[in-house]
Every structure is written in C-alpha cells, then in structure tokens.
Design a protein around this motif. Structure first.
Motif, PDB file in Angstrom:
ATOM      1  N   UNK A 284       0.838  -1.204   0.000  1.00 27.23           N
ATOM      2  CA  UNK A 284       0.000   0.000   0.000  1.00 27.23           C
ATOM      3  C   UNK A 284       0.869   1.248   0.000  1.00 27.23           C
ATOM      4  N   UNK A 285       1.930   1.243   0.798  1.00 26.34           N
ATOM      5  CA  UNK A 285       2.842   2.387   0.827  1.00 26.34           C
ATOM      6  C   UNK A 285       3.511   2.572  -0.526  1.00 26.34           C
ATOM      7  N   UNK A 286       3.888   1.468  -1.175  1.00 24.10           N
ATOM      8  CA  UNK A 286       4.514   1.562  -2.485  1.00 24.10           C
ATOM      9  C   UNK A 286       3.535   2.132  -3.521  1.00 24.10           C
ATOM     10  N   UNK A 287       2.291   1.658  -3.474  1.00 26.64           N
ATOM     11  CA  UNK A 287       1.287   2.142  -4.427  1.00 26.64           C
ATOM     12  C   UNK A 287       0.992   3.617  -4.172  1.00 26.64           C
ATOM     13  N   UNK A 288       0.881   3.998  -2.886  1.00 31.74           N
ATOM     14  CA  UNK A 288       0.614   5.401  -2.563  1.00 31.74           C
ATOM     15  C   UNK A 288       1.746   6.298  -3.068  1.00 31.74           C
ATOM     16  N   UNK A 289       3.004   5.829  -2.870  1.00 31.61           N
ATOM     17  CA  UNK A 289       4.139   6.614  -3.358  1.00 31.61           C
ATOM     18  C   UNK A 289       4.137   6.676  -4.881  1.00 31.61           C
ATOM     19  N   UNK A 290       3.839   5.549  -5.511  1.00 29.05           N
ATOM     20  CA  UNK A 290       3.780   5.521  -6.983  1.00 29.05           C
ATOM     21  C   UNK A 290       2.683   6.448  -7.494  1.00 29.05           C
ATOM     22  N   UNK A 291       1.504   6.394  -6.850  1.00 31.90           N
ATOM     23  CA  UNK A 291       0.394   7.234  -7.281  1.00 31.90           C
ATOM     24  C   UNK A 291       0.723   8.708  -7.079  1.00 31.90           C
ATOM     25  N   UNK A 292       1.350   9.034  -5.956  1.00 30.71           N
ATOM     26  CA  UNK A 292       1.725  10.429  -5.697  1.00 30.71           C
ATOM     27  C   UNK A 292       2.721  10.918  -6.748  1.00 30.71           C
ATOM     28  N   UNK A 293       3.659  10.047  -7.114  1.00 34.53           N
ATOM     29  CA  UNK A 293       4.642  10.416  -8.124  1.00 34.53           C
ATOM     30  C   UNK A 293       3.980  10.652  -9.471  1.00 34.53           C
ATOM     31  N   UNK A 294       3.044   9.793  -9.839  1.00 33.75           N
ATOM     32  CA  UNK A 294       2.387   9.935 -11.140  1.00 33.75           C
ATOM     33  C   UNK A 294       1.473  11.156 -11.177  1.00 33.75           C
ATOM     34  N   UNK A 295       0.813  11.444 -10.081  1.00 32.81           N
ATOM     35  CA  UNK A 295      -0.020  12.643 -10.042  1.00 32.81           C
ATOM     36  C   UNK A 295       0.842  13.898 -10.128  1.00 32.81           C
ATOM     37  N   UNK A 296       2.028  13.812  -9.536  1.00 34.52           N
ATOM     38  CA  UNK A 296       2.962  14.939  -9.670  1.00 34.52           C
ATOM     39  C   UNK A 296       3.395  15.106 -11.127  1.00 34.52           C
ATOM     40  N   UNK A 297       3.586  13.989 -11.831  1.00 30.88           N
ATOM     41  CA  UNK A 297       3.914  14.070 -13.259  1.00 30.88           C
ATOM     42  C   UNK A 297       2.793  14.762 -14.028  1.00 30.88           C
ATOM     43  N   UNK A 298       1.551  14.412 -13.680  1.00 29.43           N
ATOM     44  CA  UNK A 298       0.415  15.031 -14.369  1.00 29.43           C
ATOM     45  C   UNK A 298       0.366  16.529 -14.096  1.00 29.43           C
ATOM     46  N   UNK A 299       0.692  16.909 -12.842  1.00 23.61           N
ATOM     47  CA  UNK A 299       0.695  18.336 -12.516  1.00 23.61           C
ATOM     48  C   UNK A 299       1.788  19.060 -13.280  1.00 23.61           C
TER      49      UNK A 299
END
Length: 601
Positions: A278-293
C-alpha cells in the motif's frame, strides 16, 4: 459368555450417540440447516449418506444388544450389513467409475477454519473407516464369527477404527483437523465423534467382560499367571488414567498455543506485506499525479487548447515546442500515451503524435474532469482488446477566471509501471501473491497479470458472488483485516486486505494454506511425536514398575514357601524321633499320621 447389564447399557448408549449424530445430520440436510452451530461456526456436518449409514450400523448394534438370539433380527442384521457394504463400496469407488449417485445434489465445497470440507459427498477416507466398522460387525455374531482368524481381523478393525476416531477428535481439539494441510478435511468433527462412539460400542460388546475384570479386583482371577489384576487395581488404573490425561491435556494445550502463535505470526506477516505494498502504491500514485501536474505546466499548452482550431497550429513553432516537451515527458517516464482534451472534452492531439485514441474514458468521467481542480486518478478501465488502462488527468484552468479550458491525460501501461514491483513477494515461498483487485459491478477484477488454466488474459474477472472467494469477501466488506477463503485458482488461502484510500482498489497479500501451514504442521508433528514418546516412556516405566513388583512378590512367595518347607521338615523330624507316641487326626477322628513310637505301641 453372558454380557453384564452395566456393559450392555454402556454399549447401548454409545450406539445411540452414534445414531443420534447420524439422525441429526439427516434432519439438518433435509431442513437445509447443514451447520452444526453448537460446535462452533466452523464445525461442519458430515455427508447425508454418512449419517444414514451410521444410523444403519448403530441400529444393527442395538438390535444385537436387545435381541441377541432372534433369528429374524439376525437376518435383518445381515441384510443391513450387506446394504451398508454395497453403499460404502460405491462411495469408495465412485471416483474410479465416475458414477453419479442420487445424493450428489447435496454436494458442495466449503472452507472451514483450516480445511475444505466437501459437504454432501463422503470422502474415501471416511468410506474406509466405515468399512472397518462393517468388517467388525460381520465378524461378530454371524457365521463368520466361527473362524478365529476372522474374529482377530475384526478385533483389529475395531481397534483401528477407534484409534482413527479418537485421533480425529483429538485433531479437532488441537485445531488441526486431519488433512488440513492438503486442503481436504478427512473427518469432520461430528463424523469423528460418531465413529468414536460406534467403535466404542463395538469394543464394549466384544471385550466388555474382559475390561470389567481388569477394572475390578476379581478374586476369581487371583490365580492368573503374573497376578495382573492384583497390580491393576481400580486405584492404580485411575492414577494411570489421570496421568495419561494430564500429559495429553498439557500437550494439547501447548500445541494449541503454538498453533495460535503461529497463526498470529502469519497474520502479522501478511499485514506487513500488504502495508508495504500500500505504501509503495501510494508513493507511486503520488509520483504519477505529480507528473500530471508538471505536464499541465507545459509551455503554451493553455494557449494551444484555447485556439478555436488547435489542429491548424500543428506546424507552428509553438506547437513544435509543445510537442517536443510532451513527447520527452512521455518517453522519459514511460507513459503509454498523452492526450490533450479541450474544454468540450474532445480530443485535440495524442502523443506520440497521431497515435490512435480509442475514446475509452470511463462512463461519467467527463463531469469529474470538468469539475476537478487538481490532478485525479480515473478508475481502471478497458481499452480495445485485453489492455487495462489507468488514466491520470490534470485539469487546465484559466488563471484569470478559473474557467475550465481543457485537460491533459497521461495513460499508464500497468504492465510496465505498477505490476512488476507489486507482484514481487518479499518472502520465501511459491504461492504468496500480492493482488490488486477492484470491484466492477457484480464482478471482481484482478489487476495483476494472473495465470489461470494456462490462459493469461488481462484482467481476470470473477463473479462477486463466487462461493467463498477471498477477494470477493474483501471487496464486499471493504474493511481492513484478515480474510479466509479460496483464491482465484480455487485453493484455500489466507489473505490480509487493505482498501487504498482515494481509489477503488484493494490490496490483498495472499498465501495458500498448504504452504502457509507447512511449518505449523512440522511443529505440530514434532510436538505430537514428543508427546507420544513421553507416553511411551510412561508405559515403559509402568511396565518396569509392574515387573519389579512381580519379582518382589515372587521372591517373597518363594521365601515363604522355603520357610514353610523347612518348618515342616523340622516338625517331621521331631515327630519321627520323639519318645512319646504322637497321633494326628482329621475332623472325622481318623488317624492321618503317627510317629514311630506310636506305631511300636
């Protein structure tokens, strides 16, 4: 030999207990109440045919006890035994013949606390145990009882059946039903109890009088060689029984504690793995959302989308700069596709430039996109074929009035960017998996690239109503915790599920029981072996004690006999050489013995 009333009553009660469990099973199946609630949530009924056969065998025992000399009862007994033999053999050989029996409509599988019980169908192991009971009954009170070898075989069958039933009850008492490691419950708890009662009744009928003489200090057995009954008095037997029960109880208590600790350890490991993922997915999702921003801040992007006809700008320097920027972003972070969407939610451009857009936005996504103020993650959805998409969308708003001007969409290839590290199991083993699941209507979507029956289409979909499906339970309850059930391959498994906040995903760390409980089974085996060795040592000690007691008793008896013989010899010499006449008379005043002086007179 005539059976004592107390033994007959005890055998009758044991037979009635066995038939009562069988009757209760049949009634429960007929009424549809197959769970035996008084014995716990995970206690399961045996098969209905098993209940019927138990009633038949117990009825044979009751008839033999109440009417032992009736020819009509003996004929009915042989008929019932013949029918029972045929039905049990049919159940035993059905897998070889592939014959469908009438009561198969009751058959279905259910996972209990440690294993899978196939309810409604008697498994081969149970069939073999019932055949032991049938064999024992055929060698009691029938024509076959005339032959000593057959009677001995019947006695061995009775002893083996009682041992199996007792071990089955003990296994349930320790929390490890027979066969739980292989995912099949060989004996349910009611079946083990009923079989134990049945074989107890058989032993009481065959050997009740011998057991009673062993228990009671019978004066008629004082001359038995070795004086066995003089040593095994009621108090001695009670003491030995108490000692065995104490050792067995301590062993069971320790075994259950070990199994409880081991099970808690499994739950903790699964929890740790699920939390890590879950921590890995949350970090991955946060990174990808940052890419979108970051992608939303591309130079000239808002101006490009604000054009009435952005396609006409495809040759302008502004477009070339934007194209280079977005293509570099896509290639660097390995996105499958980047899509530009205008304020009407129409696709303006795709990157790589000119690639096909399948218009596969989820239903209702338009409203969510136009109202968003920050980058958002869309639900997993299908493109064409078996591809599964994850879209990250960053809305573009006018800095002056905040109006929606369009959006930039980053499409993720789940096979490359998420699943590889998600599927890595951070522990030893072959069946441990981390599953990313999502509910789609009445179905469970397995995001992982799972292999089933040699086919590997993505994603695997199973009905949410699948019986005892572990992932379906987790998605239905939507609560973090431990779940038990079958995995996607139908094998019994344990899993820890954690819903991922802000998404429709649930992460499940899962491992099959057959692998998870191998160390527990090995530890249990070691404890049981140690317990058996302790009991064997107790038996050796008791035998040594009994042997020494017998030796001391024999030595005292021999010493007393030597002393009596010496006294008798001295008395004979005194009588023979005395100067007075000595006569010995019996109770009828007849002369039995006279010394030499009396004879000379």
């Amino acid at each position: 030999m005539k059976m004592r009333l107390s033994i007959r009553i005890s055998a009758l009660v044991a037979a009635l207990i066995s038939s009562g469990v069988g009757a209760f099973t049949l009634v429960a199946w007929i009424l549809g109440r197959w769970k035996l609630a008084p014995l716990g949530e995970n206690s399961l009924f045996m098969a209905p045919i098993h209940g019927l056969l138990l009633i038949t065998l117990s009825g044979v025992l009751v008839a033999r006890l109440l009417w032992p000399a009736s020819r009509l009862i003996n004929l009915g007994k042989c008929t019932a035994l013949s029918l029972t033999t045929c039905l049990t053999l049919a159940e035993l050989l059905r897998s070889q013949w592939a014959v469908r029996l009438h009561w198969d409509s009751w058959h279905f599988g259910l996972t209990s606390e440690f294993a899978v019980a196939f309810l409604g169908r008697m498994n081969p192991f149970t069939s073999v145990v019932l055949l032991l009971a049938v064999l024992s009954l055929w060698t009691q009170g029938t024509w076959f009882a005339r032959f000593l070898p057959l009677r001995q075989v019947g006695a061995l069958a009775t002893a083996a059946g009682l041992l199996i039933g007792a071990v089955g009850v003990l296994a349930h008492a320790t929390g490890t039903p027979l066969g739980y490691q292989s995912g099949d419950m060989l004996l349910t708890l009611p079946a083990a109890l009923a079989l134990t009662a049945l074989f107890t009744s058989l032993i009481l009928i065959d050997h009740g009088n011998q057991l009673r003489r062993l228990w009671q200090h019978d004066e008629r057995s004082q001359d038995v060689p070795g004086q066995l009954t003089r040593f095994f008095t009621p108090s001695t037997i009670l003491a030995l029984t108490g000692l065995v029960i104490a050792i067995g109880g301590a062993g069971i208590y320790y075994l259950r504690n070990v199994q409880t600790e081991f099970r808690e350890g499994i739950d903790e490991r699964l929890h740790a793995i699920a939390s890590l993922k879950v921590e890995q997915i949350a970090a991955w999702q946060h990174e990808r959302l940052a890419d979108a921003a970051v992608a939303a801040t591309a130079p000239n992007l808002a101006e490009f989308l604000a054009q009435p006809d952005p396609a006409s700008e495809s040759q302008s320097p502004r477009w070339v700069s934007l194209n280079n920027y977005l293509e570099t972003l896509r290639a660097t972070y390995d996105y499958r596709q980047i899509v530009l969407i205008n304020r009407k939610l129409e696709v303006v451009a795709t990157f790589p430039f000119g690639t096909f857009w399948d218009h596969s936005l989820p239903v209702g996504a338009q409203t969510e996109i136009s109202q968003a103020t920050e980058p958002i993650t869309m639900e997993l959805h299908h493109g064409r074929g078996a591809d599964l998409h994850l879209d990250l969308i960053s809305p573009l708003r006018n800095q002056r009035d905040g109006n929606f001007e369009g959006a930039i969409l980053l499409r993720v290839d789940m096979n490359k960017l998420l699943l590889p590290f998600l599927e890595k199991w951070p522990a030893s083993g072959t069946t441990g998996k981390t599953l990313l699941v999502q509910r789609d209507g009445d179905a469970v979507i397995f995001v992982n690239h799972l292999h089933q029956d040699g086919d590997s289409d993505l994603p695997l979909r199973l009905p949410l109503s699948s019986p005892n499906l572990l992932s379906a339970k987790a998605l239905t309850k939507k609560i973090e915790g431990v779940y038990e059930g079958n995995n996607y391959r139908g094998a019994p498994a344990l899993g820890y599920a954690i819903p991922i906040r802000g998404t429709a995903w649930t992460i499940i760390a899962e491992i099959e029981r057959a692998e998870a409980f191998v160390p527990a089974a090995e530890k249990s085996r070691q404890i049981l072996i140690a317990l058996a060795l302790i009991l064997i040592l107790v038996g050796v000690f008791v035998r040594s004690w009994w042997h020494q007691t017998q030796q001391r008793s024999t030595q005292r008896q021999l010493a007393a006999e030597r002393s009596a013989h010496a006294a008798s010899k001295r008395l004979s010499l005194v009588m023979r050489h005395a100067n007075d006449a000595i006569l010995l008379f019996d109770d009828t005043l007849h002369i039995v013995e006279a010394n030499d002086t009396a004879i000379a007179l």
